[in-house]
Design a protein around this motif. Structure first.
Motif, PDB file in Angstrom:
ATOM      1  N   MET A  97       8.457 -20.859  20.401  1.00  0.00           N
ATOM      2  CA  MET A  97       9.207 -20.188  18.768  1.00  0.00           C
ATOM      3  C   MET A  97       9.225 -21.605  18.296  1.00  0.00           C
ATOM      4  N   GLU A  98      10.090 -22.313  18.556  1.00  0.00           N
ATOM      5  CA  GLU A  98      10.249 -23.960  18.150  1.00  0.00           C
ATOM      6  C   GLU A  98       9.374 -24.551  17.691  1.00  0.00           C
ATOM      7  N   THR A  99       7.758 -24.637  18.958  1.00  0.00           N
ATOM      8  CA  THR A  99       7.019 -25.687  18.607  1.00  0.00           C
ATOM      9  C   THR A  99       5.613 -24.866  17.744  1.00  0.00           C
ATOM     10  N   GLU A 100       5.839 -23.795  17.655  1.00  0.00           N
ATOM     11  CA  GLU A 100       4.609 -22.781  16.328  1.00  0.00           C
ATOM     12  C   GLU A 100       3.683 -22.173  17.624  1.00  0.00           C
ATOM     13  N   VAL A 101       4.197 -21.918  18.395  1.00  0.00           N
ATOM     14  CA  VAL A 101       3.329 -21.881  19.832  1.00  0.00           C
ATOM     15  C   VAL A 101       2.949 -20.358  19.467  1.00  0.00           C
ATOM     16  N   GLU A 102       4.496 -19.965  19.808  1.00  0.00           N
ATOM     17  CA  GLU A 102       4.188 -18.434  19.019  1.00  0.00           C
ATOM     18  C   GLU A 102       5.458 -17.833  18.241  1.00  0.00           C
ATOM     19  N   PRO A 103       4.717 -18.444  16.906  1.00  0.00           N
ATOM     20  CA  PRO A 103       5.723 -18.453  15.313  1.00  0.00           C
ATOM     21  C   PRO A 103       6.317 -16.641  15.181  1.00  0.00           C
ATOM     22  N   VAL A 104       7.632 -16.537  14.956  1.00  0.00           N
ATOM     23  CA  VAL A 104       8.226 -15.790  14.683  1.00  0.00           C
ATOM     24  C   VAL A 104       9.466 -15.747  13.598  1.00  0.00           C
ATOM     25  N   ALA A 105       9.333 -14.164  12.807  1.00  0.00           N
ATOM     26  CA  ALA A 105      10.656 -14.833  11.609  1.00  0.00           C
ATOM     27  C   ALA A 105      11.524 -15.688  12.298  1.00  0.00           C
ATOM     28  N   THR A 106      12.187 -15.657  11.081  1.00  0.00           N
ATOM     29  CA  THR A 106      13.821 -16.733  12.491  1.00  0.00           C
ATOM     30  C   THR A 106      15.402 -16.005  12.344  1.00  0.00           C
ATOM     31  N   PRO A 107      15.286 -14.638  11.819  1.00  0.00           N
ATOM     32  CA  PRO A 107      16.360 -13.512  12.353  1.00  0.00           C
ATOM     33  C   PRO A 107      15.507 -13.181  13.588  1.00  0.00           C
ATOM     34  N   THR A 108      14.261 -13.624  14.114  1.00  0.00           N
ATOM     35  CA  THR A 108      13.665 -13.108  15.856  1.00  0.00           C
ATOM     36  C   THR A 108      14.295 -14.383  15.963  1.00  0.00           C
ATOM     37  N   GLU A 109      13.926 -15.545  15.859  1.00  0.00           N
ATOM     38  CA  GLU A 109      14.913 -16.797  16.834  1.00  0.00           C
ATOM     39  C   GLU A 109      16.366 -17.534  17.018  1.00  0.00           C
ATOM     40  N   GLU A 110      16.541 -16.524  15.802  1.00  0.00           N
ATOM     41  CA  GLU A 110      18.022 -16.782  15.472  1.00  0.00           C
ATOM     42  C   GLU A 110      18.777 -15.161  16.787  1.00  0.00           C
ATOM     43  N   ASP A 111      17.895 -14.540  17.273  1.00  0.00           N
ATOM     44  CA  ASP A 111      18.788 -12.755  17.929  1.00  0.00           C
ATOM     45  C   ASP A 111      18.134 -14.127  19.228  1.00  0.00           C
ATOM     46  N   ALA A 112      17.248 -14.990  19.537  1.00  0.00           N
ATOM     47  CA  ALA A 112      17.103 -15.470  21.274  1.00  0.00           C
ATOM     48  C   ALA A 112      17.763 -16.663  21.402  1.00  0.00           C
ATOM     49  N   ARG A 113      18.323 -17.169  20.418  1.00  0.00           N
ATOM     50  CA  ARG A 113      19.324 -18.592  20.237  1.00  0.00           C
ATOM     51  C   ARG A 113      20.534 -17.961  20.544  1.00  0.00           C
ATOM     52  N   LYS A 114      20.633 -16.716  20.777  1.00  0.00           N
ATOM     53  CA  LYS A 114      21.840 -15.964  20.488  1.00  0.00           C
ATOM     54  C   LYS A 114      22.190 -15.334  22.041  1.00  0.00           C
ATOM     55  N   LYS A 115      20.583 -14.831  22.379  1.00  0.00           N
ATOM     56  CA  LYS A 115      20.832 -14.730  23.841  1.00  0.00           C
ATOM     57  C   LYS A 115      21.286 -15.715  24.877  1.00  0.00           C
ATOM     58  N   ARG A 116      20.363 -16.241  24.235  1.00  0.00           N
ATOM     59  CA  ARG A 116      20.683 -17.817  25.425  1.00  0.00           C
ATOM     60  C   ARG A 116      21.887 -18.348  25.187  1.00  0.00           C
TER      61      ARG A 116
END
Length: 83
Positions: free
Chosen positions: A46-65
């Motif tokens: 997500m961060e390298t935009e290989v698989e770009p996503v909406a910001t909330p999706t990335e934030e949810d993934a970070r919370k899970k991590r």
């Protein structure tokens, strides 16, 4: 291939031997590790935009991590070492 940040050995350098030991001897810990690595690699894509996503999706993934990392840290600090 680029370097993926937040690998467990880098997050917990003082526990590298324990991580290896638990991965081999404890199925629950191994599952936590596998899930952490999967989420971490997804975030990296997500961060390298290989698989770009909406910001909330990335934030949810970070919370899970973070939640997984907290579980792993608790496991490393509290679980007695197998004999």
């Amino acid at each position: 291939m680029s370097h993926t940040p937040h690998e467990l050995a880098e997050e917990f350098p003082e526990h590298t031997d324990r991580i290896h030991e638990l991965k081999q001897s404890d199925a629950h810990f191994a599952e936590l590790m596998d899930e952490y690595h999967e989420v971490n690699r997804t975030i990296h894509r997500m961060e390298t935009e290989v698989e770009p996503v909406a910001t909330p999706t990335e934030e949810d993934a970070r919370k899970k991590r973070v939640a997984l990392k907290d579980k792993i840290a608790a496991y490393l600090n509290n679980e007695p070492s197998p004999s």
